[in-house]
Design a protein around this motif. Structure first.
Motif, PDB file in Angstrom:
ATOM      1  N   LEU A  82       5.706   7.993  -7.659  1.00 40.09           N
ATOM      2  CA  LEU A  82       4.640   6.993  -7.697  1.00 40.09           C
ATOM      3  C   LEU A  82       5.219   5.630  -8.028  1.00 40.09           C
ATOM      4  O   LEU A  82       4.884   4.630  -7.389  1.00 40.09           O
ATOM      5  N   HIS A  83       6.114   5.598  -8.992  1.00 37.81           N
ATOM      6  CA  HIS A  83       6.732   4.338  -9.390  1.00 37.81           C
ATOM      7  C   HIS A  83       7.501   3.702  -8.231  1.00 37.81           C
ATOM      8  O   HIS A  83       7.416   2.505  -7.998  1.00 37.81           O
ATOM      9  N   MET A  84       8.259   4.504  -7.495  1.00 36.83           N
ATOM     10  CA  MET A  84       9.023   3.982  -6.358  1.00 36.83           C
ATOM     11  C   MET A  84       8.089   3.441  -5.285  1.00 36.83           C
ATOM     12  O   MET A  84       8.351   2.389  -4.698  1.00 36.83           O
ATOM     13  N   ALA A  85       6.993   4.135  -5.028  1.00 38.36           N
ATOM     14  CA  ALA A  85       6.044   3.679  -4.010  1.00 38.36           C
ATOM     15  C   ALA A  85       5.369   2.380  -4.426  1.00 38.36           C
ATOM     16  O   ALA A  85       5.036   1.558  -3.568  1.00 38.36           O
ATOM     17  N   LEU A  86       5.192   2.177  -5.706  1.00 40.80           N
ATOM     18  CA  LEU A  86       4.450   1.009  -6.185  1.00 40.80           C
ATOM     19  C   LEU A  86       5.338  -0.146  -6.631  1.00 40.80           C
ATOM     20  O   LEU A  86       4.861  -1.088  -7.263  1.00 40.80           O
ATOM     21  N   ARG A  87       6.599  -0.119  -6.282  1.00 45.25           N
ATOM     22  CA  ARG A  87       7.511  -1.206  -6.683  1.00 45.25           C
ATOM     23  C   ARG A  87       7.096  -2.550  -6.093  1.00 45.25           C
ATOM     24  O   ARG A  87       7.413  -3.586  -6.647  1.00 45.25           O
ATOM     25  N   SER A  88       6.364  -2.550  -4.998  1.00 44.72           N
ATOM     26  CA  SER A  88       5.953  -3.783  -4.343  1.00 44.72           C
ATOM     27  C   SER A  88       4.629  -4.324  -4.873  1.00 44.72           C
ATOM     28  O   SER A  88       4.133  -5.317  -4.367  1.00 44.72           O
ATOM     29  N   LEU A  89       4.070  -3.696  -5.876  1.00 41.28           N
ATOM     30  CA  LEU A  89       2.780  -4.148  -6.412  1.00 41.28           C
ATOM     31  C   LEU A  89       2.796  -5.616  -6.812  1.00 41.28           C
ATOM     32  O   LEU A  89       1.820  -6.329  -6.612  1.00 41.28           O
ATOM     33  N   LYS A  90       3.904  -6.066  -7.397  1.00 39.29           N
ATOM     34  CA  LYS A  90       3.963  -7.446  -7.882  1.00 39.29           C
ATOM     35  C   LYS A  90       3.801  -8.467  -6.765  1.00 39.29           C
ATOM     36  O   LYS A  90       3.382  -9.592  -7.010  1.00 39.29           O
ATOM     37  N   ASP A  91       4.116  -8.083  -5.525  1.00 41.24           N
ATOM     38  CA  ASP A  91       4.018  -9.006  -4.393  1.00 41.24           C
ATOM     39  C   ASP A  91       2.752  -8.805  -3.568  1.00 41.24           C
ATOM     40  O   ASP A  91       2.453  -9.611  -2.700  1.00 41.24           O
ATOM     41  N   SER A  92       2.009  -7.724  -3.836  1.00 40.53           N
ATOM     42  CA  SER A  92       0.828  -7.443  -3.021  1.00 40.53           C
ATOM     43  C   SER A  92      -0.421  -8.019  -3.676  1.00 40.53           C
ATOM     44  O   SER A  92      -0.438  -8.356  -4.855  1.00 40.53           O
ATOM     45  N   HIS A  93      -1.471  -8.102  -2.869  1.00 41.57           N
ATOM     46  CA  HIS A  93      -2.733  -8.681  -3.319  1.00 41.57           C
ATOM     47  C   HIS A  93      -3.731  -7.591  -3.712  1.00 41.57           C
ATOM     48  O   HIS A  93      -4.374  -7.670  -4.749  1.00 41.57           O
ATOM     49  N   GLN A  94      -3.852  -6.572  -2.857  1.00 41.58           N
ATOM     50  CA  GLN A  94      -4.771  -5.465  -3.104  1.00 41.58           C
ATOM     51  C   GLN A  94      -4.070  -4.154  -2.792  1.00 41.58           C
ATOM     52  O   GLN A  94      -3.157  -4.112  -1.974  1.00 41.58           O
ATOM     53  N   THR A  95      -4.559  -3.112  -3.431  1.00 46.84           N
ATOM     54  CA  THR A  95      -4.028  -1.778  -3.190  1.00 46.84           C
ATOM     55  C   THR A  95      -5.183  -0.823  -2.944  1.00 46.84           C
ATOM     56  O   THR A  95      -6.171  -0.841  -3.671  1.00 46.84           O
ATOM     57  N   GLN A  98      -6.129   6.274  -1.260  1.00 48.43           N
ATOM     58  CA  GLN A  98      -6.975   7.197  -0.512  1.00 48.43           C
ATOM     59  C   GLN A  98      -6.439   8.598  -0.731  1.00 48.43           C
ATOM     60  O   GLN A  98      -5.253   8.855  -0.563  1.00 48.43           O
ATOM     61  N   LEU A  99      -7.315   9.502  -1.140  1.00 48.42           N
ATOM     62  CA  LEU A  99      -6.919  10.836  -1.540  1.00 48.42           C
ATOM     63  C   LEU A  99      -7.681  11.854  -0.711  1.00 48.42           C
ATOM     64  O   LEU A  99      -8.894  11.753  -0.570  1.00 48.42           O
ATOM     65  N   ASP A 100      -6.950  12.821  -0.136  1.00 47.71           N
ATOM     66  CA  ASP A 100      -7.654  13.860   0.625  1.00 47.71           C
ATOM     67  C   ASP A 100      -7.811  15.120  -0.220  1.00 47.71           C
ATOM     68  O   ASP A 100      -7.307  15.199  -1.346  1.00 47.71           O
ATOM     69  N   ALA A 101      -8.517  16.091   0.296  1.00 47.31           N
ATOM     70  CA  ALA A 101      -8.842  17.312  -0.441  1.00 47.31           C
ATOM     71  C   ALA A 101      -7.601  18.139  -0.781  1.00 47.31           C
ATOM     72  O   ALA A 101      -7.640  18.960  -1.696  1.00 47.31           O
ATOM     73  N   ASN A 102      -6.481  17.931  -0.068  1.00 47.07           N
ATOM     74  CA  ASN A 102      -5.234  18.652  -0.339  1.00 47.07           C
ATOM     75  C   ASN A 102      -4.348  17.928  -1.353  1.00 47.07           C
ATOM     76  O   ASN A 102      -3.282  18.408  -1.691  1.00 47.07           O
ATOM     77  N   GLY A 103      -4.764  16.734  -1.780  1.00 52.23           N
ATOM     78  CA  GLY A 103      -3.996  15.985  -2.753  1.00 52.23           C
ATOM     79  C   GLY A 103      -3.050  14.965  -2.167  1.00 52.23           C
ATOM     80  O   GLY A 103      -2.343  14.285  -2.912  1.00 52.23           O
ATOM     81  N   THR A 104      -3.011  14.838  -0.846  1.00 52.11           N
ATOM     82  CA  THR A 104      -2.154  13.819  -0.243  1.00 52.11           C
ATOM     83  C   THR A 104      -2.710  12.450  -0.617  1.00 52.11           C
ATOM     84  O   THR A 104      -3.868  12.150  -0.350  1.00 52.11           O
ATOM     85  N   LEU A 105      -1.884  11.647  -1.242  1.00 53.35           N
ATOM     86  CA  LEU A 105      -2.273  10.318  -1.701  1.00 53.35           C
ATOM     87  C   LEU A 105      -1.676   9.294  -0.767  1.00 53.35           C
ATOM     88  O   LEU A 105      -0.456   9.211  -0.616  1.00 53.35           O
ATOM     89  N   GLU A 106      -2.532   8.521  -0.112  1.00 51.96           N
ATOM     90  CA  GLU A 106      -2.075   7.432   0.737  1.00 51.96           C
ATOM     91  C   GLU A 106      -2.278   6.135  -0.028  1.00 51.96           C
ATOM     92  O   GLU A 106      -3.371   5.849  -0.511  1.00 51.96           O
ATOM     93  N   ILE A 107      -1.203   5.381  -0.163  1.00 46.48           N
ATOM     94  CA  ILE A 107      -1.237   4.105  -0.867  1.00 46.48           C
ATOM     95  C   ILE A 107      -1.008   3.014   0.172  1.00 46.48           C
ATOM     96  O   ILE A 107       0.021   3.005   0.853  1.00 46.48           O
ATOM     97  N   LYS A 108      -1.972   2.115   0.304  1.00 44.17           N
ATOM     98  CA  LYS A 108      -1.855   0.986   1.227  1.00 44.17           C
ATOM     99  C   LYS A 108      -1.864  -0.289   0.401  1.00 44.17           C
ATOM    100  O   LYS A 108      -2.789  -0.525  -0.367  1.00 44.17           O
ATOM    101  N   MET A 109      -0.832  -1.099   0.569  1.00 44.33           N
ATOM    102  CA  MET A 109      -0.768  -2.372  -0.135  1.00 44.33           C
ATOM    103  C   MET A 109      -0.940  -3.505   0.867  1.00 44.33           C
ATOM    104  O   MET A 109      -0.363  -3.471   1.953  1.00 44.33           O
ATOM    105  N   ARG A 110      -1.719  -4.478   0.476  1.00 42.99           N
ATOM    106  CA  ARG A 110      -2.029  -5.634   1.334  1.00 42.99           C
ATOM    107  C   ARG A 110      -1.325  -6.858   0.771  1.00 42.99           C
ATOM    108  O   ARG A 110      -1.459  -7.187  -0.409  1.00 42.99           O
TER     109      ARG A 110
END
Length: 159
Positions: A82-95, A98-110
């Motif tokens: 999770l930390h590696m995926a969110l390293r770009s948070l400081k440069d993004s505006h919104q996050t 999206q979570l599906d019933a199997n637990g797959t977490l999709e993280i979209k940063m804008r």
């Protein structure tokens, strides 16, 4: 099914929460994060735990820009992933989470500010939850490390 479990949050708010969760514990130990979506009352909670520390961050529905959840979901992930995926948070505006019933977490940063005028950039990450086999392997590895005398003995066994 991915509809019904979508949360949009400002990247600054999410980054502040993740920074709080990083505090404490041995950085060399693998921490786990439990992501829970609560439809009523609406909330997103992240709980980090390891053998020596635990911390929870709750984002109420009013802290989110959009919150769509029809059922409660709870899945566990490796904090490092999770930390590696969110390293770009400081440069993004919104996050968007999206979570599906199997637990797959999709993280979209804008990213609005770094994009050329009139356009936007997006980054997508997918995280898969820990399965029962992953948790069993993790417990076995911890038991083996203890039986061998800790981490240094475990490393010496591989050299």
């Amino acid at each position: 099914e991915t509809s019904g479990k979508r949360i949009v949050i400002s990247s600054d708010a999410l980054k502040s929460g993740i920074d709080e969760l990083e505090w404490g514990g041995d950085p060399n130990r693998d921490k786990r994060v439990v992501l829970q979506v609560h439809p009523r009352p609406g909330a997103l909670s992240l709980t980090v735990s390891s053998t020596d520390v635990g911390c929870e961050m709750v984002f109420p529905v009013d802290a989110c820009l959009a919150f769509e959840a029809t059922s409660e979901l709870c899945f566990e992930y490796r904090f490092l992933h999770l930390h590696m995926a969110l390293r770009s948070l400081k440069d993004s505006h919104q996050t968007q989470l999206q979570l599906d019933a199997n637990g797959t977490l999709e993280i979209k940063m804008r990213f609005s500010s770094v994009a050329p005028k009139g356009s936007e950039l997006f980054s997508h990450f997918f995280l898969f939850p820990l399965l029962e086999d992953d948790l069993a392997d993790e417990n076995l590895n911890a038991t083996n490390a203890t039986a061998l005398g800790g981490e240094s003995a475990d490393r010496e066994a591989w050299d």
